[in-house]
Design an enzyme around this catalytic site. Structure first.
Site, PDB file in Angstrom:
ATOM      1  N   CYS A 176     -11.172  -8.422  -1.735  1.00 60.88           N
ATOM      2  CA  CYS A 176     -12.558  -8.857  -1.547  1.00 60.88           C
ATOM      3  C   CYS A 176     -12.792 -10.279  -2.055  1.00 60.88           C
ATOM      4  O   CYS A 176     -12.406 -11.227  -1.397  1.00 60.88           O
ATOM      5  CB  CYS A 176     -13.516  -7.840  -2.156  1.00 60.88           C
ATOM      6  N   HIS A 200     -12.139  -2.614   0.506  1.00 59.85           N
ATOM      7  CA  HIS A 200     -11.725  -2.116  -0.817  1.00 59.85           C
ATOM      8  C   HIS A 200     -10.737  -0.960  -0.684  1.00 59.85           C
ATOM      9  O   HIS A 200     -11.148   0.182  -0.495  1.00 59.85           O
ATOM     10  CB  HIS A 200     -12.952  -1.662  -1.608  1.00 59.85           C
ATOM     11  N   GLU A 249      -9.191   0.492  -2.901  1.00 56.96           N
ATOM     12  CA  GLU A 249      -9.357   1.439  -4.020  1.00 56.96           C
ATOM     13  C   GLU A 249     -10.525   2.383  -3.779  1.00 56.96           C
ATOM     14  O   GLU A 249     -10.759   3.292  -4.574  1.00 56.96           O
ATOM     15  CB  GLU A 249      -9.546   0.678  -5.337  1.00 56.96           C
TER      16      GLU A 249
END
Ligand SMILES: NC(=O)CC[C@H](N)C(=O)O
Length: 442
Positions: free
Chosen positions: A332, A416, A418
């Site tokens: 990001c 993202h 994650e």
């Protein structure tokens, strides 16, 4: 599930507590005035209170008076004033006061606690398009950083009760404790349409009735996000802790040493890296590239973070000092800084991408991941030099969602991997980074 009065069994003036167990009970005066509260949850929530309050015993003759049904949280009038001059009346929960920030809408269905604690939202008001929020409360495990970073939360409907085995606190109490304002009972669909039409807007949330609308409108005009401050905010007050001790039990063999730059890093990035066998050293955003290289890491990760990536030239310089020397992975904000370090440009999007349902296509194999996203800025792929390749695009608007520069052993994602919150489709990117580090060793 909300249940209307019609589905509640009727009861007569002689109904007893044993059969009703409903709320706010009084000795019967006028049976015609008997009305039922509107939802089943209200009965359940209030019934114990009512028993204590009226000191009633099972067997008393009672009736339910809906006039006495009170909401269990604090209400007060609140306003959201947007810079376009529109004024939205709402009720407040969490903290009270007056706050200014940029309004963005988030399309995630769940995960409000991870959103509240995602440092990349610093200074922003997050409007949740999912109308029902608060029903799972909050818990100690879903924090994505050490505090709530966003400026305020805007929702349609605040759940009247919580239901989750991990819940330790209600959303309202959690926000009040952290001095974060929330508003509800506001038309979030209409605000979202306005943001989609006009782009992100600056807004002021206020519970202060003494401030006139024009005064609040003026505040929106004078506000500018101070990006450098925001990126620094995350590390200030914390010692430069070079060893990430999180999640020690499940850790990792420590096979690959990764230095992670903290521009506002989410905990799950560290968890996911650790689960792929990485030993991680977290460094603040101001950590010099030369010091990182002295640590002889196998790879370097540039994290997510708040604000405008073009306003942090010191971070771009750091990235420039590292790329080409060790494998790097940008997530990001990290991706945007890598784009700039390569000589490319970033720009502000109309209303950004915030949510857990963004389709991203990996152009190398045609796979589509549903991804978690939270960004207002993007890399302009036409500004990138030869050698840089766009690996991913966001299928909603074809914007650049990932990069590689094989010669420089770098990879980056705008989304993202994650998640937290969101789908796990892009998790494999951590494995790709590990492969990049392995290949560099040989
Ligand atoms: N999640 C992030 O890292 C956000 C990056 C940047 N602040 C943006 O809004 O685009």
């Amino acid at each position: 599930m909300a249940c209307t009065a019609a589905t509640v069994p009727k009861f007569s003036p002689t109904t007893t507590l044993e059969t009703t167990r409903y709320s706010f009970l009084k000795p019967l005066q006028n049976p015609d005035r008997v009305q039922l509260p509107r939802t089943i949850s209200q009965f359940r929530l209030l019934s114990t209170k009512a028993l204590n309050y009226h000191k009633l015993k099972a067997g008393s003759t009672v009736y339910v008076d809906s006039n006495e049904v009170k909401r269990p949280w604090k209400t007060s009038d609140a306003r959201l004033v947007l810079e376009d001059g529109s004024i939205w009346r709402a009720k407040s929960f969490g903290a009270t006061g007056t706050q200014v920030g940029e309004v963005v809408f988030n399309t995630s269905l769940t995960g409000y606690q991870e959103i509240l604690t995602d440092p990349s939202y610093a200074g922003q008001f997050v409007l949740m398009t999912n109308p029902h929020i608060g029903n799972t409360g909050v818990n100690p495990d879903d924090e994505e950083s050490c505090q709530c970073f966003l400026g305020g939360l805007i929702i349609r409907s605040l759940s009247i009760c919580t239901s989750n085995w991990r819940c330790s606190q209600t959303l309202g109490d959690y926000l009040a404790e952290r001095n974060i304002m929330g508003i509800y009972d506001v038309d979030t669909r209409a605000i979202t349409r306005r943001l989609k039409q006009d782009g992100s807007l600056i807004g002021v949330l206020s519970t202060d009735e003494s401030r006139i609308d024009d005064d609040l409108l003026e505040m929106t005009k004078n506000w500018k996000i101070v990006v450098v401050f925001l990126v620094m905010l995350h590390m200030s007050g914390q010692k430069t802790n070079l060893e990430w001790e999180f999640n020690r039990d499940q850790l990792s063999t420590g096979e690959h040493h990764v230095v992670a730059y903290d521009f506002g890093i989410k905990h799950n990035i560290l968890r996911r890296l650790a689960s792929y066998g990485c030993k991680i050293t977290v460094v603040p955003s101001t950590w010099p590239a030369s010091e990182t290289l002295k640590l002889k890491p196998d790879g370097v990760l540039f994290s997510n973070g708040p604000g405008d990536p073009a306003a942090v030239p010191y971070a771009v310089e750091t990235v420039e000092g590292i790329i080409g020397k060790v494998p790097v992975f940008g997530i990001c904000m990290g991706h945007q800084l890598i784009g700039q370090a390569l000589g490319g440009k970033t720009f502000k999007m109309k209303f950004g991408h915030h949510g857990g349902n963004h389709p991203v296509c990996d152009l190398r194999n045609g796979h589509v991941d549903i991804s978690a996203q939270n960004h207002n800025y993007a890399v302009d792929p036409t500004s990138l030099p030869e050698g840089a390749e766009v690996t991913h695009i966001n299928l909603n608007d074809n914007s650049c969602a990932g990069l590689t520069f094989p010669k420089l052993k770098l990879m980056s994602l705008q989304c993202h991997p994650e998640s937290s919150p969101g789908p796990h489709d892009s998790d494999l990117a951590f494995g790709e980074f590990v492969e990049l580090m392995k290949a560099n060793r040989v």
